[in-house]
Design a protein around this motif. Structure first.
Motif, PDB file in Angstrom:
ATOM      1  N   ILE A   1      -0.799   8.931   9.606  1.00  0.00           N
ATOM      2  CA  ILE A   1      -0.093   7.648   9.756  1.00  0.00           C
ATOM      3  C   ILE A   1      -1.038   6.606  10.368  1.00  0.00           C
ATOM      4  N   LYS A   2      -1.776   7.053  11.383  1.00  0.00           N
ATOM      5  CA  LYS A   2      -2.721   6.156  12.056  1.00  0.00           C
ATOM      6  C   LYS A   2      -3.730   5.604  11.046  1.00  0.00           C
ATOM      7  N   GLU A   3      -4.263   6.488  10.226  1.00  0.00           N
ATOM      8  CA  GLU A   3      -5.247   6.060   9.222  1.00  0.00           C
ATOM      9  C   GLU A   3      -4.619   5.119   8.202  1.00  0.00           C
ATOM     10  N   PHE A   4      -3.365   5.404   7.849  1.00  0.00           N
ATOM     11  CA  PHE A   4      -2.683   4.553   6.867  1.00  0.00           C
ATOM     12  C   PHE A   4      -2.455   3.157   7.444  1.00  0.00           C
ATOM     13  N   ILE A   5      -1.997   3.119   8.686  1.00  0.00           N
ATOM     14  CA  ILE A   5      -1.759   1.813   9.312  1.00  0.00           C
ATOM     15  C   ILE A   5      -3.074   1.035   9.424  1.00  0.00           C
ATOM     16  N   ASN A   6      -4.134   1.733   9.780  1.00  0.00           N
ATOM     17  CA  ASN A   6      -5.466   1.094   9.830  1.00  0.00           C
ATOM     18  C   ASN A   6      -5.836   0.502   8.487  1.00  0.00           C
ATOM     19  N   SER A   7      -5.536   1.282   7.422  1.00  0.00           N
ATOM     20  CA  SER A   7      -5.911   0.812   6.086  1.00  0.00           C
ATOM     21  C   SER A   7      -5.104  -0.423   5.701  1.00  0.00           C
TER      22      SER A   7
ATOM     23  N   LYS B   1       0.836  -1.206   0.000  1.00  0.00           N
ATOM     24  CA  LYS B   1       0.000   0.000   0.000  1.00  0.00           C
ATOM     25  C   LYS B   1       0.869   1.254   0.000  1.00  0.00           C
ATOM     26  N   LEU B   2       0.309   2.318  -0.508  1.00  0.00           N
ATOM     27  CA  LEU B   2       1.069   3.547  -0.680  1.00  0.00           C
ATOM     28  C   LEU B   2       0.229   4.738  -0.231  1.00  0.00           C
ATOM     29  N   CYS B   3       0.862   5.592   0.588  1.00  0.00           N
ATOM     30  CA  CYS B   3       0.173   6.803   1.045  1.00  0.00           C
ATOM     31  C   CYS B   3       1.152   7.978   0.948  1.00  0.00           C
ATOM     32  N   VAL B   4       0.669   9.110   0.474  1.00  0.00           N
ATOM     33  CA  VAL B   4       1.533  10.281   0.333  1.00  0.00           C
ATOM     34  C   VAL B   4       1.091  11.346   1.340  1.00  0.00           C
ATOM     35  N   VAL B   5       2.066  12.056   1.904  1.00  0.00           N
ATOM     36  CA  VAL B   5       1.753  13.031   2.955  1.00  0.00           C
ATOM     37  C   VAL B   5       1.220  14.330   2.339  1.00  0.00           C
ATOM     38  N   HIS B   6      -0.079  14.360   2.098  1.00  0.00           N
ATOM     39  CA  HIS B   6      -0.738  15.620   1.757  1.00  0.00           C
ATOM     40  C   HIS B   6      -1.583  15.987   2.978  1.00  0.00           C
ATOM     41  N   ASN B   7      -0.903  16.501   3.983  1.00  0.00           N
ATOM     42  CA  ASN B   7      -1.505  16.651   5.305  1.00  0.00           C
ATOM     43  C   ASN B   7      -2.383  17.885   5.468  1.00  0.00           C
ATOM     44  N   TYR B   8      -2.359  18.798   4.470  1.00  0.00           N
ATOM     45  CA  TYR B   8      -3.170  20.005   4.631  1.00  0.00           C
ATOM     46  C   TYR B   8      -4.661  19.706   4.635  1.00  0.00           C
ATOM     47  N   ARG B   9      -5.035  18.569   4.068  1.00  0.00           N
ATOM     48  CA  ARG B   9      -6.449  18.160   4.097  1.00  0.00           C
ATOM     49  C   ARG B   9      -6.948  17.971   5.523  1.00  0.00           C
ATOM     50  N   TYR B  10      -5.992  17.783   6.446  1.00  0.00           N
ATOM     51  CA  TYR B  10      -6.380  17.422   7.809  1.00  0.00           C
ATOM     52  C   TYR B  10      -6.633  18.629   8.713  1.00  0.00           C
ATOM     53  N   PHE B  11      -6.328  19.829   8.227  1.00  0.00           N
ATOM     54  CA  PHE B  11      -6.662  21.008   9.024  1.00  0.00           C
ATOM     55  C   PHE B  11      -8.175  21.052   9.205  1.00  0.00           C
ATOM     56  N   PRO B  12      -8.656  21.261  10.420  1.00  0.00           N
ATOM     57  CA  PRO B  12     -10.110  21.279  10.632  1.00  0.00           C
ATOM     58  C   PRO B  12     -10.822  22.267   9.706  1.00  0.00           C
ATOM     59  N   ALA B  13     -10.195  23.432   9.459  1.00  0.00           N
ATOM     60  CA  ALA B  13     -10.837  24.433   8.597  1.00  0.00           C
ATOM     61  C   ALA B  13     -10.994  23.883   7.180  1.00  0.00           C
ATOM     62  N   MET B  14      -9.978  23.160   6.720  1.00  0.00           N
ATOM     63  CA  MET B  14     -10.017  22.598   5.371  1.00  0.00           C
ATOM     64  C   MET B  14     -11.108  21.525   5.286  1.00  0.00           C
ATOM     65  N   LYS B  15     -11.161  20.677   6.318  1.00  0.00           N
ATOM     66  CA  LYS B  15     -12.194  19.631   6.350  1.00  0.00           C
ATOM     67  C   LYS B  15     -13.589  20.243   6.330  1.00  0.00           C
ATOM     68  N   GLU B  16     -13.715  21.363   7.046  1.00  0.00           N
ATOM     69  CA  GLU B  16     -15.010  22.030   7.134  1.00  0.00           C
ATOM     70  C   GLU B  16     -15.429  22.575   5.764  1.00  0.00           C
TER      71      GLU B  16
END
Lengths: 295, 359
Positions: free
Chosen positions: B305-311, B116-131
């Motif tokens: 990372i947590k989500e990736f490991i879960n996946s 499996k492959l995951c790339v760190v595009h972490n800006y999606r995780y800002f609460p404002a961005m999610k909102e």
């Protein structure tokens, strides 16, 4: 060193900088290079900021100084120097901001002080007993070319502060809590023989010395005494030099004198509003402190 | 999950390693860096038993399940392919690669080796961005017409003393991937055409220090990405305009603290201004008191990372898949091509047939 020192003030733009620079040097007491084989010119490349922002030495200003030296002194070795800093890589900046062709044109040599051989100097200073000093300063005539800037840390950043950048250590940010003392020590170890402050486009506001407001003060300030020069610059910028720690400490440590005689234009003719807000500077300091605590 | 980290520079020691270290079901097994001192220092600091100067040796360790790739961007393809060949799951720092071809090679190799492959595009995780995403998905804005993005930062000299970052892509491959990914994620349609202006504004850096990218998507949304190293500002802003309303978010401080999204429908009234000002004040006060104000994008590494490991463990969806990251690479490469050839570029031009590319 409590005697009165000559400091010149000359109005200038970058268009006729050479003529005005020559006048500023002559009024400021002139260079006394004859007894030296080499000259070290300390420029200011404090951050990745372009020259028109007022944060770094303007290549046009450096070129005028190099031309002056070449036209007046033959066979002189000229070194242009700056050191690495926490956020500064002068080896790259010298290329990126257009200094290299100018150095080549006037036969000057670029040296990064962080990569130079050093000698240990006993200075018995305020912070350091001994300081590692780049060997290039030994036997060379030192001209410092600071910008006229505000600083969130030291209020003003002119001749004395520019010499802080001669300390070869890269992470100079560690000295910030005791910066006034370290500035004095840098000047005890590497006191400039002559100072030419570029205030043609200076930097104001409370986020200097790198991210403040470009401030066209249209002035060159020059003199042989860095303390007197900084005292005059502080007055031009609207500060009381009595409340600027590194100027007062430098005077007490006999780096120079706060007593000056102005030649050329007078301070009141060139006085500029450098848009300094003590409240804003305080807020920035508190913010930076809190951030460092959380990290 | 046993983890190895390749590359021990700033992003590894400030983000990847602390995040892995903080997770209970993760065991940091080894680190690798060509600089032996950096590898040893990182291993010592994070209590990791093994350090290598040759990452290939590290990859031969069968006990390692997942590798985190924190090497300079131009090396991602080579390192990721080697890791996939050795059957390691891949957690790759952005950008996935510098070219579509390189990214496709990584994806193909991951598929072939069933990793499996995951790339760190972490800006999606800002609460404002999610909102913002949530409100778009709810339909609050109607159909998205355009997104204007700004990503200005200071040249990251504090992050690296080396010059590897100043390759041709410059700011586009440094801060750009965060903005491009955010736009692609919000638009949720395939990118069709790219046109870019900018380049080296200093004329002597030989890399892109400012770029403005115009993008057109298959669903006809148009977006702009304004990316710079030059302005001395640190800001990341998105203005999303839909047929039914408008949302903006902006970060203005060092750590990319985002203000809560401001949603406007029709003409803003003085009451809207008052409401937004009080919201901003309350949010700022709350975030300062809680300390969230000072947590930047690095704070989300643990979550991703947590989500990736879960996946990996549960076979669920990867948080940021290789295919999504490939689209980001495609936009970057198309923008570079557009600059070089002074024309708009259809993104499909860049996609070569993947069958024969195996690395």
């Amino acid at each position: 060193m409590k005697d009165v020192k000559c400091v010149s003030i000359v109005r200038s733009g970058y268009d006729h900088v050479y003529t005005n620079l020559r006048r500023a040097i002559h009024l400021g007491g002139g260079l006394n290079v004859k007894d030296h084989e080499s000259v070290v010119i300390k420029i200011n490349l404090c951050d990745f900021r372009t020259p028109e922002t007022g944060a770094i030495t303007h290549p046009i200003f450096l070129e005028a100084v190099l031309r002056y030296l070449r036209e007046n002194y033959q066979g002189l070795k000229i070194y242009v120097v700056e050191s690495d800093a926490t956020v500064a890589r002068p080896d790259l900046f010298i290329r990126w901001f257009g200094f290299l062709p100018i150095l080549q044109k006037w036969g000057a040599v670029w040296r990064n002080l962080s990569k130079e051989k050093t000698v240990t100097k006993d200075i018995n200073g305020l912070y350091f007993q001994k300081l590692e000093v780049p060997q290039i300063f030994e036997d060379s005539y030192c001209i410092t070319l600071p910008k006229m800037k505000t600083s969130s840390v030291t209020k003003i950043s002119c001749a004395l502060k520019n010499q802080f950048g001669c300390i070869p250590t890269r992470r100079k940010i560690v000295f910030h809590p005791k910066i006034d003392d370290v500035i004095v020590d840098a000047n005890l170890a590497m006191r400039p023989n002559f100072c030419i402050v570029d205030g043609i486009i200076g930097m104001g506001g409370s986020q200097g010395p790198a991210f403040g407001v470009p401030l066209p003060a249209h002035v060159i300030v020059a003199g042989g005494d860095p303390v007197a020069v900084d005292t005059v610059c502080a007055r031009i910028m609207g500060f009381n030099p009595f409340f600027i720690g590194h100027i007062q400490k430098a005077a007490k440590s006999n780096v120079g004198s706060t007593r000056y005689k102005v030649l050329g234009n007078q301070i009141k003719e060139v006085k500029a509003n450098f848009r300094w807000s003590i409240l804003e500077a305080f807020v920035i300091k508190v913010g930076e402190y809190l951030q460092s605590r959380v990290k | 999950m046993r983890v190895g980290v390749i590359g021990c520079g700033a992003i590894a020691t400030r983000a990847h390693l602390p995040a892995f270290k903080s997770l209970p079901n993760v065991e940091l097994q080894a680190v690798a860096d060509v600089n032996e001192k950096m590898a040893r220092t990182a291993a010592k600091k994070f209590g990791i038993p093994n350090s290598y100067t040759d990452y290939k040796k590290m990859l031969r360790d069968p006990s390692i399940d997942l590798v985190s790739i924190c090497t300079p961007s131009p090396t991602h393809t080579e390192v990721a392919i080697e890791a996939a060949k050795n059957g390691k799951h891949l957690f790759i720092e952005k950008p996935l690669a510098l070219t579509v071809r390189g990214a496709q090679m990584i994806l193909n190799m991951a598929k072939e080796n069933n990793v499996k492959l995951c790339v760190v595009h972490n800006y999606r995780y800002f609460p404002a961005m999610k909102e913002v995403k949530r409100r778009i998905d709810l339909g609050n804005l109607g159909r998205i017409v355009t997104i204007q993005g700004i990503a200005h930062t200071r040249i990251p000299l504090q992050w690296t003393a080396s010059t590897w970052l100043y390759h041709k892509g410059g700011a586009l491959d440094d801060f750009g991937p965060h903005l491009i990914d955010s736009i692609l994620w919000l638009v949720n349609s395939k990118i069709e055409k790219v046109c870019a202006f900018g380049g080296d504004f200093l004329g002597k850096m030989n890399c892109t220090n400012y770029i403005q990218i115009l993008m057109r998507f298959e669903n006809r949304t148009v977006a702009t990405a304004d990316i710079s190293w030059l302005t001395g500002r640190i800001t990341f802003a998105l203005n999303v305009h839909g047929t039914g309303g408008y949302i903006s978010i902006e970060s203005d401080l060092k750590n990319f603290f985002f203000n809560d999204p401001i949603e406007t429908h029709g003409l803003p009234t003085p009451l809207d201004d008052l409401r937004n000002l009080s919201k901003k004040t309350i949010s700022l006060t709350k975030k300062t008191i809680s300390g969230k104000f000072f947590k930047g994008a690095l704070a989300f590494y643990g979550t991703i990372i947590k989500e990736f490991i879960n996946s990996i463990e549960k076979g669920t969806k990867v948080p940021v898949s290789g295919e999504e990251a490939l689209q980001v690479v495609a936009v970057s490469e198309a923008a570079k091509l557009s600059l070089a050839e002074d024309r708009s570029v259809a993104v499909k031009e860049l996609f070569v047939k993947t069958k024969n590319i195996t690395g």
